[in-house]
Design a protein around this motif. Structure first.
Motif, PDB file in Angstrom:
ATOM      1  N   SER A   1       0.907  -1.067   0.042  1.00 29.37           N
ATOM      2  CA  SER A   1      -0.014   0.103  -0.264  1.00 29.37           C
ATOM      3  C   SER A   1       0.981   1.137   0.027  1.00 29.37           C
ATOM      4  N   SER A   2       0.707   2.175  -0.919  1.00 28.48           N
ATOM      5  CA  SER A   2       1.403   3.484  -1.096  1.00 28.48           C
ATOM      6  C   SER A   2       0.728   4.380   0.113  1.00 28.48           C
ATOM      7  N   TRP A   3      -0.497   4.248   0.602  1.00 26.41           N
ATOM      8  CA  TRP A   3      -1.227   5.044   1.375  1.00 26.41           C
ATOM      9  C   TRP A   3      -0.779   4.772   3.078  1.00 26.41           C
ATOM     10  N   TRP A   4      -0.266   5.824   3.514  1.00 23.91           N
ATOM     11  CA  TRP A   4      -0.184   5.354   5.070  1.00 23.91           C
ATOM     12  C   TRP A   4      -1.039   5.000   5.810  1.00 23.91           C
ATOM     13  N   GLY A   5      -2.406   5.819   5.549  1.00 22.94           N
ATOM     14  CA  GLY A   5      -3.510   5.284   6.345  1.00 22.94           C
ATOM     15  C   GLY A   5      -3.968   3.958   6.272  1.00 22.94           C
ATOM     16  N   GLY A   6      -4.029   3.243   4.928  1.00 25.57           N
ATOM     17  CA  GLY A   6      -4.226   2.223   4.416  1.00 25.57           C
ATOM     18  C   GLY A   6      -3.406   1.126   5.420  1.00 25.57           C
ATOM     19  N   ARG A   7      -2.128   1.376   5.369  1.00 30.92           N
ATOM     20  CA  ARG A   7      -1.262   0.424   6.000  1.00 30.92           C
ATOM     21  C   ARG A   7      -1.596   0.350   7.493  1.00 30.92           C
ATOM     22  N   VAL A   8      -1.681   1.423   8.112  1.00 27.19           N
ATOM     23  CA  VAL A   8      -2.125   1.617   9.575  1.00 27.19           C
ATOM     24  C   VAL A   8      -3.430   0.729   9.818  1.00 27.19           C
ATOM     25  N   ILE A   9      -4.336   1.008   9.009  1.00 25.33           N
ATOM     26  CA  ILE A   9      -5.917   0.261   9.100  1.00 25.33           C
ATOM     27  C   ILE A   9      -5.519  -1.057   9.033  1.00 25.33           C
ATOM     28  N   THR A  10      -4.800  -1.559   7.936  1.00 23.76           N
ATOM     29  CA  THR A  10      -4.295  -3.134   7.781  1.00 23.76           C
ATOM     30  C   THR A  10      -3.766  -3.817   8.797  1.00 23.76           C
ATOM     31  N   ALA A  11      -2.755  -3.007   9.329  1.00 21.33           N
ATOM     32  CA  ALA A  11      -1.867  -3.655  10.370  1.00 21.33           C
ATOM     33  C   ALA A  11      -2.801  -3.647  11.764  1.00 21.33           C
ATOM     34  N   PHE A  12      -3.749  -2.717  11.950  1.00 16.30           N
ATOM     35  CA  PHE A  12      -4.558  -2.596  13.148  1.00 16.30           C
ATOM     36  C   PHE A  12      -5.590  -3.647  13.107  1.00 16.30           C
ATOM     37  N   GLY A  13      -6.136  -3.568  12.111  1.00 16.51           N
ATOM     38  CA  GLY A  13      -7.532  -4.443  11.943  1.00 16.51           C
ATOM     39  C   GLY A  13      -7.590  -5.849  12.175  1.00 16.51           C
ATOM     40  N   GLY A  14      -6.472  -6.423  12.091  1.00 15.60           N
ATOM     41  CA  GLY A  14      -6.291  -8.027  12.184  1.00 15.60           C
ATOM     42  C   GLY A  14      -6.926  -8.361  13.503  1.00 15.60           C
ATOM     43  N   TYR A  15      -6.102  -7.874  14.580  1.00 17.62           N
ATOM     44  CA  TYR A  15      -6.683  -8.545  15.818  1.00 17.62           C
ATOM     45  C   TYR A  15      -8.225  -8.193  16.220  1.00 17.62           C
ATOM     46  N   PRO A  16      -8.605  -6.844  16.055  1.00 19.36           N
ATOM     47  CA  PRO A  16     -10.156  -6.585  16.147  1.00 19.36           C
ATOM     48  C   PRO A  16     -10.759  -7.376  15.584  1.00 19.36           C
ATOM     49  N   PHE A  17     -10.650  -7.559  14.288  1.00 24.80           N
ATOM     50  CA  PHE A  17     -11.378  -8.455  13.278  1.00 24.80           C
ATOM     51  C   PHE A  17     -11.378  -9.840  13.945  1.00 24.80           C
ATOM     52  N   ALA A  18     -10.307 -10.526  14.221  1.00 25.81           N
ATOM     53  CA  ALA A  18     -10.240 -11.787  14.630  1.00 25.81           C
ATOM     54  C   ALA A  18     -11.167 -12.011  15.942  1.00 25.81           C
ATOM     55  N   SER A  19     -11.381 -11.160  16.719  1.00 22.91           N
ATOM     56  CA  SER A  19     -12.379 -10.932  17.885  1.00 22.91           C
ATOM     57  C   SER A  19     -14.003 -10.738  17.532  1.00 22.91           C
ATOM     58  N   VAL A  20     -13.952  -9.659  16.823  1.00 27.52           N
ATOM     59  CA  VAL A  20     -15.472  -9.420  16.636  1.00 27.52           C
ATOM     60  C   VAL A  20     -16.134 -10.298  15.425  1.00 27.52           C
ATOM     61  N   PHE A  21     -15.421 -10.735  14.571  1.00 25.66           N
ATOM     62  CA  PHE A  21     -16.057 -11.562  13.503  1.00 25.66           C
ATOM     63  C   PHE A  21     -16.456 -13.025  14.185  1.00 25.66           C
ATOM     64  N   PRO A  22     -15.817 -14.056  14.722  1.00 27.15           N
ATOM     65  CA  PRO A  22     -16.362 -14.984  15.604  1.00 27.15           C
ATOM     66  C   PRO A  22     -17.455 -14.661  16.633  1.00 27.15           C
ATOM     67  N   SER A  23     -17.386 -13.468  17.336  1.00 21.28           N
ATOM     68  CA  SER A  23     -18.336 -13.052  18.140  1.00 21.28           C
ATOM     69  C   SER A  23     -19.615 -12.794  17.535  1.00 21.28           C
ATOM     70  N   PHE A  24     -19.509 -12.280  16.221  1.00 26.54           N
ATOM     71  CA  PHE A  24     -20.876 -11.905  15.623  1.00 26.54           C
ATOM     72  C   PHE A  24     -21.594 -13.162  14.954  1.00 26.54           C
ATOM     73  N   MET A  25     -20.400 -14.334  14.710  1.00 23.54           N
ATOM     74  CA  MET A  25     -20.988 -15.326  13.873  1.00 23.54           C
ATOM     75  C   MET A  25     -21.710 -16.156  15.004  1.00 23.54           C
ATOM     76  N   ILE A  26     -21.139 -16.393  16.330  1.00 23.00           N
ATOM     77  CA  ILE A  26     -21.624 -16.912  17.612  1.00 23.00           C
ATOM     78  C   ILE A  26     -23.063 -16.491  17.942  1.00 23.00           C
ATOM     79  N   TYR A  27     -23.292 -15.086  17.754  1.00 21.64           N
ATOM     80  CA  TYR A  27     -24.401 -14.484  17.950  1.00 21.64           C
ATOM     81  C   TYR A  27     -25.481 -15.171  16.955  1.00 21.64           C
ATOM     82  N   LEU A  28     -25.063 -14.922  15.575  1.00 21.20           N
ATOM     83  CA  LEU A  28     -25.911 -15.282  14.494  1.00 21.20           C
ATOM     84  C   LEU A  28     -26.360 -16.930  14.503  1.00 21.20           C
ATOM     85  N   LEU A  29     -25.480 -17.538  15.109  1.00 14.51           N
ATOM     86  CA  LEU A  29     -25.760 -19.066  15.401  1.00 14.51           C
ATOM     87  C   LEU A  29     -26.893 -19.088  16.358  1.00 14.51           C
ATOM     88  N   GLU A  30     -26.793 -18.568  17.408  1.00 17.91           N
ATOM     89  CA  GLU A  30     -27.617 -18.367  18.558  1.00 17.91           C
ATOM     90  C   GLU A  30     -29.010 -17.773  18.249  1.00 17.91           C
TER      91      GLU A  30
END
Length: 198
Positions: free
Chosen positions: A21-50
């Motif tokens: 990525s040549s955009w600084w903001g894009g690199r920051v978002i990508t580097a930051f987003g992994g861990y929150p997504f890894a938590s929120v995604f399965p949490s939301f999927m568990i909710y949908l299953l319930e």
């Protein structure tokens, strides 16, 4: 411009993504987003299953795996992880096999793994900040100490896990329902637009 060049999954469930990525903001978002997504995604999927949306969860996982395999998975280990899951999910969809219990277990494992991963990054940021993965990358890009990023990752993962548990026993407000309502309205709008109806 930028994008994901390759995703690699290891046998110990670790992995990494190569991004450009040549955009600084894009690199920051990508580097930051992994861990929150890894938590929120399965949490939301568990909710949908319930809530009885097991088929939605199955389709979501299948499409995500297929897209990842086509666009980003390049090594044999990653394909060895993804291929059996894709095949199994497609067969379950085709023959209407109820996998809700298996998906619930899978999402719970992923949610718990997100806790472990965030703790690992936080610990690395305290011991050897130059080897703390995304926390180190974020430090290089923002000059915010990697220890701070490690703490943020841990807080997000623990808060998400706690919210998920409390939501399942009806002790906290159901904010995820707002996501479903918004998604339904968006899909309804798209459907009307494609059909040409007012």
């Amino acid at each position: 411009m930028g994008g994901v060049r390759k995703i690699k999954l290891n046998a110990d469930t670790s992995g990494y993504a190569e991004i450009t990525s040549s955009w600084w903001g894009g690199r920051v978002i990508t580097a930051f987003g992994g861990y929150p997504f890894a938590s929120v995604f399965p949490s939301f999927m568990i909710y949908l299953l319930e809530q009885g949306y097991g088929e939605v969860v199955l389709w979501t996982l299948t499409m995500m795996l297929c897209l990842s395999a086509i666009l980003w998975l390049r090594d044999l280990m990653s394909l060895a992880w993804a291929s059996p899951l894709i095949a199994g999910f497609i067969m379950a969809i085709k023959y209407h096999v109820n996998l809700d219990w298996a998906l619930f277990i899978l999402m719970t494992i992923i949610l718990l793994d997100s806790l472990s991963s965030s703790l690992t990054v936080a610990r690395l940021s305290l011991r050897n900040y130059r080897s703390a993965g995304d926390a180190t990358d974020l430090f290089d890009m923002t000059l915010i100490p990697p220890q701070i990023w490690g703490i943020i990752f841990v807080l997000i993962s623990f808060l998400t896990f706690g919210y998920t548990v409390l939501l399942l026993v009806d002790l906290v407000p159901d904010y995820y329902s707002n996501v479903i309502t918004t998604a339904s309205e968006v899909f309804y709008f798209i459907e009307k637009f494609l059909r040409g109806t007012p």
